[in-house]
Design a protein around this motif. Sequence first.
Motif: not given
Length: 340
Positions: A179-201
């Motif tokens: 997850l600590d790799q996904v969050v920077p990727a989201l912020i940097a716009g490397r992905c349009d969305a992130f899919g996981t369990d809603a509680s973790q979202l």
Amino acid sequence: MFKRALAAAALVAAAFTATPAHAQATLDAVRARGQLVCGIHTGVAGFAQPDSRGEWQGMDVDLCRGLAVAIFNDATRVRFVPLSSATRFTALGSGEIDVLFRTSTQTMLRDTTLGLRHAVTYFYDGHGFIIRSNLGVRQVRELNGATICLIQGTTNEQVTADYFRSINVPFRPVLFERLDQVVPALIAGRCDAFGTDASQLAGVRSTMQTPAQWTILPERFSKEPYGAYVRRGDDNWLDIVRWYTYAVIEAEEQGVTQANAEQQRATSTNPNTRRLLGVTPELGESLRLDRNWIFNIVRSIGNYGEIYERHMGERTPVALPRGPNNLWTNGGLIYALPLR
Ligand SMILES: N[C@@H](CCC(=O)N[C@@H](CS)C(=O)NCC(=O)O)C(=O)O
């Protein structure tokens, strides 16, 4: 004759595969070591995250601590092993950890093919997606051709692929281990969305610098019930983990709290409560645990509702309404089998 010997050898081999050296003895091994080894998430708000003093906090973390209390009457006798989604089950199978409390969905194939067993559902979740609010997307089906961040070895990988295939809409998955790799990727716009369990979202959103800039789309795409996992072949240990989880829930059902457990033990005339709190000894004895195990657990980490409020209740940054994680008596799905 030869054939029979071969069959016998195969049986022995099968018994060895089904019953590895560390099976049947997890409780004894934990006692001899003086410490429980608990597999947890590498870091997600609400379930397992280090606080400012570097101490792990969260529902999964507390469930590990409570299990240590059941065995040692000491919440500090636990070592936490943070594990990625891809490595968690192998770590358990190989004996690196005694138990896995790690946002892990209970599915049939995980139960039947991994050489593991899952215990009791302690959290009901469902898969969802988070996007940047200004993307202007209201429904997941509008993510046509979008880049979607996912984590390897999760149910979420499959759920996402299944959904987009079922509506015949293309998407581009970008896989990460943590997850600590996904969050920077989201912020940097490397992905349009992130899919996981809603509680973790909710956990992810709460840790963003400006949570309002991020939207959790309302649709849910799967059932993600979390349970603890143990190795196959050690029924006593499975019983302990299973009935320990029910005990935490049952304490809430009976209104036994961190604050009133002492008084309830001293004065309650309710046979269920007397059993629960060890005034009569049979529950603990049946698991080879101290008669006061549940009393000690509740005094130390609280009942299910108290744990929930502490880590994801309204007063926390995660602020996740209890919804399905309310007791069955309050319209939720949380239900303990009878402790008697
Ligand atoms: N409930 C799902 C996924 C659970 C999960 O932990 N998902 C993310 C967290 S959002 C993850 O895998 N993180 C890996 C990590 O950060 O180490 C499952 O059992 O496969």
